[in-house]
Design an enzyme around this catalytic site. Structure first.
Site, PDB file in Angstrom:
ATOM      1  NE  ARG A 186       1.976   2.979   1.831  1.00  0.00           N
ATOM      2  CZ  ARG A 186       2.902   3.817   2.236  1.00  0.00           C
ATOM      3  NH1 ARG A 186       2.700   4.850   2.723  1.00  0.00           N
ATOM      4  NH2 ARG A 186       4.121   3.247   1.652  1.00  0.00           N
TER       5      ARG A 186
ATOM      6  NE  ARG B 235      -7.160   4.574   7.623  1.00  0.00           N
ATOM      7  CZ  ARG B 235      -5.972   4.105   6.757  1.00  0.00           C
ATOM      8  NH1 ARG B 235      -6.307   3.722   5.607  1.00  0.00           N
ATOM      9  NH2 ARG B 235      -4.812   4.458   7.023  1.00  0.00           N
TER      10      ARG B 235
ATOM     11  CG  ASP C 234      -3.876  14.655   2.420  1.00  0.00           C
ATOM     12  OD1 ASP C 234      -3.776  13.841   1.584  1.00  0.00           O
ATOM     13  OD2 ASP C 234      -3.157  14.971   3.477  1.00  0.00           O
TER      14      ASP C 234
ATOM     15  CB  CYS D 123      -2.995   2.563   0.351  1.00  0.00           C
ATOM     16  SG  CYS D 123      -2.513   4.217   0.031  1.00  0.00           S
TER      17      CYS D 123
ATOM     18  CE  LYS E  16      -5.138  11.155   8.787  1.00  0.00           C
ATOM     19  NZ  LYS E  16      -4.005  10.130   7.764  1.00  0.00           N
ATOM     20  CG  ASN E  17      -2.038  13.364   7.932  1.00  0.00           C
ATOM     21  OD1 ASN E  17      -2.230  12.421   8.463  1.00  0.00           O
ATOM     22  ND2 ASN E  17      -2.170  13.681   6.894  1.00  0.00           N
TER      23      ASN E  17
ATOM     24  NE  ARG F 171       0.864   6.816   0.626  1.00  0.00           N
ATOM     25  CZ  ARG F 171       0.191   7.046   1.531  1.00  0.00           C
ATOM     26  NH1 ARG F 171      -0.971   6.621   1.881  1.00  0.00           N
ATOM     27  NH2 ARG F 171       0.372   7.922   2.426  1.00  0.00           N
TER      28      ARG F 171
ATOM     29  CB  ILE G 144       1.283  14.702  -4.216  1.00  0.00           C
ATOM     30  CG1 ILE G 144       1.260  15.979  -4.311  1.00  0.00           C
ATOM     31  CG2 ILE G 144       1.836  13.946  -3.067  1.00  0.00           C
ATOM     32  CD1 ILE G 144       2.877  16.555  -3.912  1.00  0.00           C
TER      33      ILE G 144
HETATM   34  N1  EPU Z   1       7.659   9.000  -2.287  1.00  0.00           N
HETATM   35  C1  EPU Z   1       8.519   8.566  -2.769  1.00  0.00           C
HETATM   36  N2  EPU Z   1       9.659   7.669  -1.932  1.00  0.00           N
HETATM   37  C2  EPU Z   1       9.300   7.738  -0.700  1.00  0.00           C
HETATM   38  C3  EPU Z   1       8.522   8.753   0.083  1.00  0.00           C
HETATM   39  C4  EPU Z   1       7.406   9.336  -0.863  1.00  0.00           C
HETATM   40  O1  EPU Z   1       8.714   8.335  -3.852  1.00  0.00           O
HETATM   41  O2  EPU Z   1      10.385   7.227   0.017  1.00  0.00           O
HETATM   42  C5  EPU Z   1       6.611   9.795  -3.038  1.00  0.00           C
HETATM   43  C6  EPU Z   1       5.118   9.435  -2.725  1.00  0.00           C
HETATM   44  O3  EPU Z   1       4.873   8.154  -3.363  1.00  0.00           O
HETATM   45  C7  EPU Z   1       4.382  10.577  -3.176  1.00  0.00           C
HETATM   46  C8  EPU Z   1       5.137  11.665  -2.782  1.00  0.00           C
HETATM   47  O4  EPU Z   1       6.646  11.340  -2.521  1.00  0.00           O
HETATM   48  O5  EPU Z   1       4.388  10.819  -4.483  1.00  0.00           O
HETATM   49  C9  EPU Z   1       4.941  12.355  -1.375  1.00  0.00           C
HETATM   50  O6  EPU Z   1       4.641  11.388  -0.411  1.00  0.00           O
HETATM   51  P1  EPU Z   1       4.767  11.623   1.048  1.00  0.00           P
HETATM   52  O7  EPU Z   1       5.897  10.899   1.552  1.00  0.00           O
HETATM   53  O8  EPU Z   1       5.067  13.064   1.408  1.00  0.00           O
HETATM   54  O9  EPU Z   1       3.450  10.951   1.765  1.00  0.00           O
HETATM   55  P2  EPU Z   1       3.458  10.466   3.237  1.00  0.00           P
HETATM   56  O10 EPU Z   1       4.270  11.248   4.126  1.00  0.00           O
HETATM   57  O11 EPU Z   1       3.315   9.232   3.173  1.00  0.00           O
HETATM   58  C10 EPU Z   1       1.661  11.987   4.211  1.00  0.00           C
HETATM   59  C11 EPU Z   1       0.352  12.098   4.559  1.00  0.00           C
HETATM   60  C12 EPU Z   1      -0.760  11.913   3.515  1.00  0.00           C
HETATM   61  C13 EPU Z   1      -0.463  12.856   2.463  1.00  0.00           C
HETATM   62  C14 EPU Z   1       0.907  12.967   1.985  1.00  0.00           C
HETATM   63  C15 EPU Z   1       1.079  14.096   1.096  1.00  0.00           C
HETATM   64  C16 EPU Z   1       0.760  11.422   6.872  1.00  0.00           C
HETATM   65  C17 EPU Z   1       0.219  10.349   8.096  1.00  0.00           C
HETATM   66  N3  EPU Z   1       0.226  11.189   5.510  1.00  0.00           N
HETATM   67  O12 EPU Z   1       2.092  11.084   3.469  1.00  0.00           O
HETATM   68  O13 EPU Z   1      -2.019  11.883   4.094  1.00  0.00           O
HETATM   69  O14 EPU Z   1      -1.368  12.681   1.494  1.00  0.00           O
HETATM   70  O15 EPU Z   1       1.699  13.171   3.182  1.00  0.00           O
HETATM   71  O16 EPU Z   1       0.894  15.420   1.647  1.00  0.00           O
HETATM   72  O17 EPU Z   1       1.239  12.581   7.241  1.00  0.00           O
HETATM   73  C18 EPU Z   1      -4.299  11.463   4.431  1.00  0.00           C
HETATM   74  O18 EPU Z   1      -4.010  11.977   5.561  1.00  0.00           O
HETATM   75  O19 EPU Z   1      -5.284  11.095   3.933  1.00  0.00           O
HETATM   76  C19 EPU Z   1      -2.840  11.055   3.766  1.00  0.00           C
HETATM   77  C20 EPU Z   1      -2.966  10.120   2.725  1.00  0.00           C
END
Ligand code: EPU
Length: 422
Positions: free
Chosen positions: A92, A401, A309, A116, A22-23, A121, A331
């Site tokens: 998101r 999802r 995850d 969320c 998915k990701n 996030r 995280i």
């Molecule tokens: N963060 C910030 N600022 C930003 C972006 C992120 O402070 O601009 C922080 C976040 O709050 C968090 C950390 O950095 O503490 C890492 O977040 P990241 O941006 O890596 O998360 P994401 O890209 O929004 C993806 C996956 C998530 C997974 C996270 C961490 C997708 C679609 N989603 O989210 O997957 O938990 O990386 O590995 O790729 C899931 O599949 O259930 C899921 C939540």
């Protein structure tokens, strides 16, 4: 609303085919915006989140059609570069259209995603990275409004680290925008997740020049245009990890196909410590319990560390390991909604700041429980497989999802799960 009724305990035995990730699929679908024409993405899982991204791309002007496991995306005409609130609020990860939309159209307006169940996030690092490429960005009525300056996006050095390490979708957004920027972009503290590597490989197949794939230093040499692609998505390492836990938790044995244990080294290491052996095979692995479950300390980290995850699923398993385990979430420090629900099933888990102390119990007892987010719901289903009696997991739309036909896959390996409208 759909619920899953799970009769336990069971011992799983069988073969499970792991779906496409998915990701990886979400940002790769967004990447097709960069190359006008029809791209075909193969092995895309049938999930609610994938459908939302398809809907979002259609709202921008793309044609999106599913053909079995493939998705055809025609981005010849993108005439409405706006990610509307009504779609973005459903998922998101919709934010991953921002970088490619900006590079393709010279402007983009995308609803700012809200928080969320797993935390605030923010997307500040995404915006910082795009600004470093020269984008002008401001917020307007809950929307991120971004424009490319008259001379176009320009590459340069960009640091993408944040308080919790790298950002997965932030790296995706900046890397995608940089493919069409002038000159060289060097992204430091880039996410190393296999899903980002899959995206980079897909971009290169479109004609991009991304180097350092899989490392925290991504180098992107800008090109003037990208062409449509046919790309096969990697297997879902989080779905695979969930089934590894299912085998461990139930004392069973599963063969997983279409997964790469190389992408799960930290997970396999923790499983070995807990007493669950994973043996690599050509196209997957075999997992089996080797004895009683042992307690273990688990700390989530960016890849190649242990994935957040899979934190909830491991908590369900460690709930049955004799002794104390400490789970530290580095995280998403608030990602512990499942603690209270697991305790309703007679687990003994105490949350202390960003940690959960899991005191192993001899058995779990079925209860009605409520899913709060995708991975938490998977943990409750896993707990239900091991618990005595009938567990009912409510609000399973969360699980739909991110898991393709989870109850069918588990039932084929000996689980007793019925989907009901309750
Ligand atoms: N963060 C910030 N600022 C930003 C972006 C992120 O402070 O601009 C922080 C976040 O709050 C968090 C950390 O950095 O503490 C890492 O977040 P990241 O941006 O890596 O998360 P994401 O890209 O929004 C993806 C996956 C998530 C997974 C996270 C961490 C997708 C679609 N989603 O989210 O997957 O938990 O990386 O590995 O790729 C899931 O599949 O259930 C899921 C939540």
């Amino acid at each position: 609303m759909d619920a899953l009724e799970i009769e336990g305990p069971v011992r799983l035995d069988g073969t499970v085919h792991i779906s496409g990730s998915k990701n990886a699929a979400l940002p790769i679908m967004a990447a097709t915006l960069l190359a006008p024409g029809e791209s075909v993405i193969e092995q895309v899982p049938r999930l609610a989140d994938i459908a939302v991204l398809g809907q979002l791309l259609q709202s921008l002007g793309a044609r999106v059609e599913r053909d079995g496991a493939d998705i055809h995306i025609d981005t010849t005409k993108i005439d409405h570069p706006v990610g509307e609130y009504d779609i973005v609020r459903k998922m998101r990860a919709s934010i991953c259209i921002l970088g490619p939309l900006l590079a393709r159209c010279g402007r983009a307006k995308v609803s700012m995603p809200g928080g969320c169940a797993i935390g605030d996030r923010p997307v500040d690092i995404h915006l910082r990275g795009l600004r470093a490429l020269g984008a002008q960005i401001h917020l307007e009525n809950g929307y991120i409004v971004a424009t490319v300056p008259p001379g176009g996006l320009r590459g340069g050095p960009i640091f993408l680290g944040g308080p919790f390490g790298s950002t997965v979708l932030g790296t995706a957004n900046v890397m995608m925008a940089a493919t069409l920027a002038q000159g060289r972009t060097i992204i430091e503290s880039a996410a190393c997740e296999p899903e980002i590597a899959d995206l980079a490989n897909c971009l290169n197949a479109m004609g991009a020049r991304v180097h350092g794939i899989g490392s925290p230093r991504l180098i992107v040499d800008g090109v003037t245009r990208l062409t449509p692609v046919r790309h096969r998505i990697i297997g879902d390492r989080i779905e695979a990890g969930t089934f590894l836990v299912a085998a461990g938790l139930t004392g069973g044995r599963l063969t997983l196909t279409n997964c790469q244990p190389d992408n799960m080294v930290a997970v396999v290491d923790r499983l070995a410590h807990i007493g669950v052996a994973v043996e690599a095979r050509d196209d997957g692995c075999v997992v089996r319990r080797t004895g009683e479950l042992r307690p273990a300390d688990v700390t989530t980290q960016p890849y190649p560390g242990f994935p957040t995850d899979l934190q909830a699923q491991f908590m369900a398993m460690l709930a049955l390991a004799e002794g104390n385990s400490v789970i530290t979430e580095k995280i998403f420090p608030d990602r512990f909604m499942h603690v209270a629900e697991l305790n309703r099933m007679a687990a003994n888990i105490r949350k202390e700041g960003p940690c959960a102390i899991v005191a192993g119990v001899r058995e779990l007892i079925a209860a009605p429980v409520m899913a709060s987010d995708l991975r938490a719901s998977a943990a409750l289903v896993l707990a239900g497989l091991a618990a005595w009696g009938k567990t009912v997991v409510h609000r399973v739309y969360h699980i739909d999802r991110g898991y393709e036909r989870i109850e069918e896959k588990l039932n084929a390996a000996g689980a007793r799960i019925v989907r009901k409208d309750l």
